[in-house]
Design a protein around this motif. Structure first.
Motif, PDB file in Angstrom:
ATOM      1  N   ASP A   1      55.806  74.381  -8.407  1.00 29.29           N
ATOM      2  CA  ASP A   1      56.385  73.621  -9.490  1.00 29.29           C
ATOM      3  C   ASP A   1      55.543  73.749 -10.694  1.00 29.29           C
ATOM      4  O   ASP A   1      54.538  73.447 -10.884  1.00 29.29           O
ATOM      5  CB  ASP A   1      56.280  72.170  -9.005  1.00 29.29           C
ATOM      6  CG  ASP A   1      57.156  71.187  -9.999  1.00 29.29           C
ATOM      7  OD1 ASP A   1      57.537  71.851 -11.269  1.00 29.29           O
ATOM      8  OD2 ASP A   1      57.346  70.206  -9.799  1.00 29.29           O
TER       9      ASP A   1
ATOM     10  N   SER B   1      56.627  72.381 -13.782  1.00 26.44           N
ATOM     11  CA  SER B   1      57.051  71.522 -14.689  1.00 26.44           C
ATOM     12  C   SER B   1      56.090  71.054 -15.671  1.00 26.44           C
ATOM     13  O   SER B   1      56.275  70.870 -17.062  1.00 26.44           O
ATOM     14  CB  SER B   1      57.967  70.333 -13.951  1.00 26.44           C
ATOM     15  OG  SER B   1      58.946  71.067 -13.204  1.00 26.44           O
TER      16      SER B   1
ATOM     17  N   ALA C   1      55.918  71.326 -19.564  1.00 22.70           N
ATOM     18  CA  ALA C   1      55.814  70.114 -20.567  1.00 22.70           C
ATOM     19  C   ALA C   1      54.423  70.233 -21.509  1.00 22.70           C
ATOM     20  O   ALA C   1      54.739  69.766 -22.886  1.00 22.70           O
ATOM     21  CB  ALA C   1      55.243  68.859 -19.725  1.00 22.70           C
TER      22      ALA C   1
ATOM     23  N   ALA D   1      63.540  75.019 -19.229  1.00 20.71           N
ATOM     24  CA  ALA D   1      63.375  75.340 -17.918  1.00 20.71           C
ATOM     25  C   ALA D   1      62.950  76.906 -17.672  1.00 20.71           C
ATOM     26  O   ALA D   1      63.207  77.764 -18.513  1.00 20.71           O
ATOM     27  CB  ALA D   1      64.811  75.089 -16.885  1.00 20.71           C
TER      28      ALA D   1
ATOM     29  N   GLY E   1      60.569  75.306 -12.724  1.00 18.08           N
ATOM     30  CA  GLY E   1      60.279  73.943 -13.288  1.00 18.08           C
ATOM     31  C   GLY E   1      61.151  73.786 -14.515  1.00 18.08           C
ATOM     32  O   GLY E   1      61.733  74.635 -15.231  1.00 18.08           O
ATOM     33  N   THR E   2      61.090  72.410 -14.796  1.00 14.09           N
ATOM     34  CA  THR E   2      61.791  71.856 -16.138  1.00 14.09           C
ATOM     35  C   THR E   2      60.836  71.019 -16.984  1.00 14.09           C
ATOM     36  O   THR E   2      59.736  70.551 -16.537  1.00 14.09           O
ATOM     37  CB  THR E   2      63.211  71.003 -15.720  1.00 14.09           C
ATOM     38  OG1 THR E   2      62.759  70.114 -14.834  1.00 14.09           O
ATOM     39  CG2 THR E   2      63.955  71.978 -14.978  1.00 14.09           C
ATOM     40  N   ALA E   3      61.392  71.005 -18.118  1.00 12.22           N
ATOM     41  CA  ALA E   3      60.511  69.899 -19.112  1.00 12.22           C
ATOM     42  C   ALA E   3      61.301  69.373 -20.074  1.00 12.22           C
ATOM     43  O   ALA E   3      62.419  70.154 -20.386  1.00 12.22           O
ATOM     44  CB  ALA E   3      59.292  70.367 -19.563  1.00 12.22           C
TER      45      ALA E   3
ATOM     46  N   LYS F   1      66.714  63.329 -18.771  1.00 12.53           N
ATOM     47  CA  LYS F   1      65.622  64.492 -18.545  1.00 12.53           C
ATOM     48  C   LYS F   1      66.373  65.968 -18.134  1.00 12.53           C
ATOM     49  O   LYS F   1      67.222  65.899 -17.496  1.00 12.53           O
ATOM     50  CB  LYS F   1      64.651  64.276 -17.698  1.00 12.53           C
ATOM     51  CG  LYS F   1      63.684  63.065 -18.158  1.00 12.53           C
ATOM     52  CD  LYS F   1      62.457  62.799 -17.185  1.00 12.53           C
ATOM     53  CE  LYS F   1      61.662  61.646 -17.612  1.00 12.53           C
ATOM     54  NZ  LYS F   1      60.956  62.003 -19.255  1.00 12.53           N
TER      55      LYS F   1
ATOM     56  N   GLU G   1      67.036  68.755 -15.656  1.00 19.25           N
ATOM     57  CA  GLU G   1      67.081  69.003 -14.241  1.00 19.25           C
ATOM     58  C   GLU G   1      67.267  70.406 -13.903  1.00 19.25           C
ATOM     59  O   GLU G   1      67.934  71.322 -14.754  1.00 19.25           O
ATOM     60  CB  GLU G   1      68.213  68.180 -13.477  1.00 19.25           C
ATOM     61  CG  GLU G   1      68.154  66.774 -13.970  1.00 19.25           C
ATOM     62  CD  GLU G   1      69.237  65.818 -13.194  1.00 19.25           C
ATOM     63  OE1 GLU G   1      69.816  66.462 -12.628  1.00 19.25           O
ATOM     64  OE2 GLU G   1      69.294  64.610 -13.273  1.00 19.25           O
ATOM     65  N   LEU G   2      66.729  70.865 -12.728  1.00 21.10           N
ATOM     66  CA  LEU G   2      66.679  72.319 -12.460  1.00 21.10           C
ATOM     67  C   LEU G   2      68.183  72.797 -12.380  1.00 21.10           C
ATOM     68  O   LEU G   2      68.445  74.004 -12.692  1.00 21.10           O
ATOM     69  CB  LEU G   2      66.000  72.496 -11.109  1.00 21.10           C
ATOM     70  CG  LEU G   2      65.486  73.816 -10.721  1.00 21.10           C
ATOM     71  CD1 LEU G   2      64.240  73.743 -11.829  1.00 21.10           C
ATOM     72  CD2 LEU G   2      64.690  73.792  -9.241  1.00 21.10           C
TER      73      LEU G   2
END
Length: 360
Positions: free
Chosen positions: A22, A24, A28, A40, A53-55, A65, A67-68
């Protein structure tokens, strides 16, 4: 029509590692002090997603927010997808790489200097089509095929910028011509062909065309661009994406994990897929003149990749996406964001995952 040999989507999808890394928190950090609301990224190694990951957020000043599974526009990364579709239609015997535009669009008045231009040239930015289209037909109220037909008719009626096959100019119009040619020989819309012949066999379920979100909702990421130095969210309709006329050059959206599946497909990782390794190799081979652009792919070399790489980025000026493939390492990385000013952040994300995941 979907051929019956393109079966069992589950058997062709790039799989998820049991515990992918992960990233993320790392993403970020990349967003700090940037002009990017959300992003992402994912990495594929030997057929498995090994990091993702995402941010950030879907829309500036809104709390939802990223999402994947969120859908991001991939811009000109669509170009290699259209070329992949072309290889399938060629395998059907309906058209060839060397088929001339004059043999496809027989009902059009084509300038003599365009008549010998081929499908491969149109799908490798070497077909004589200018970068900036002059007085293009952007009637968004018409269907995609109708828009493309009108645009192609306009382009081919005037003298090309250069002799096809004797130069290279990056052009959305060339890919629009290529997509329209596939429509002409199949009688099917490019959008339908992409879904049935490319996305469905790969198990890509999130793909669509145009802006991914809905006006008045924050159900998916919004695109953003800079206005007088200030980042502004763009409503999906009517101006959230390119017109369908140039769809084959850049109107696809999908999730970052499905984007990773597509990258894995071009690495040849799939047990079964809609194209053979020989066909993939052909798509990846540089098209003259020069040795740095294939059919929707930039070809170059990087030490971290162990040599040859395939890459492309894309933007509709409101999103940004990038993909890197390292065949020698059986590795790919993709990164997406919801800002047209996101090239630096996406490149940083790709570099981050390369550092964490590429075998030494």
């Amino acid at each position: 029509m979907v051929r019956c040999i393109l079966i069992l989507c589950a058997s062709v999808a790039v799989s998820m590692a049991k515990e992918p890394l992960d990233v993320s928190a790392d993403l970020a950090k990349l967003l700090e002090n940037s002009q990017v609301p959300g992003m992402a990224a994912a990495a594929v190694l030997k057929g498995e997603v090994v990091a993702a990951g995402t941010a950030g957020v879907r829309k500036l000043d809104e709390p939802q927010k990223v999402e994947l599974g969120d859908h991001f526009h991939v811009g000109s990364c669509t170009k290699s997808m259209t070329a992949s579709l072309a290889a399938m239609i060629i395998a059907d015997g309906k058209i060839g790489w060397d088929t001339k535009v004059s043999d496809v669009f027989k009902d059009f008045e084509i300038h003599p200097d365009y008549r010998e231009a081929t499908l491969r040239q149109m799908l490798s930015n070497s077909g004589g089509v200018p970068h900036e289209l002059k007085n293009p037909s952007w009637d968004r109220n018409r269907s995609g095929p109708e828009q493309r037909k009108a645009l192609v008719k306009d382009i081919l009626s005037v003298k090309p910028d250069y002799t096809p096959g004797q130069g290279r100019v990056y052009s959305n119009g060339g890919f629009a011509i290529g997509g329209a040619a596939l429509e002409k020989v199949t009688g099917r819309a490019w959008e339908d062909l992409m879904q049935e012949r490319l996305f469905k066999p790969l198990g890509i379920t999130s793909a669509g065309f145009g802006a991914p979100a809905t006006n008045g909702k924050v159900d998916q990421p919004y695109g953003h661009h800079l206005v007088n130095g200030k980042l502004v969210a763009v409503n999906p309709q009517p101006d959230g994406d390119n017109p369908a006329a140039i769809g084959p050059a850049g109107t696809v959206y999908m999730s970052v994990l499905d984007f990773a599946k597509y990258a894995g497909f071009h690495l040849g990782d799939l047990k079964k897929g809609p194209l053979s390794q020989t066909q993939l190799d052909d798509l990846h081979r540089p098209v003259p003149p020069g040795d740095d652009y294939a059919c929707g792919w930039v070809t170059t070399k990087r030490d971290w990749a162990g040599g040859a790489t395939l890459t492309h980025n894309g933007s509709n000026t409101m999103f940004f996406a990038v993909m890197w493939l390292a065949p020698a390492k059986d590795f790919a990385v993709v990164a997406v964001c919801n800002s047209g000013d996101g090239a630096k952040v996406c490149d940083q994300a790709a570099s981050l995952l390369i550092g964490k995941c590429v075998p030494k």
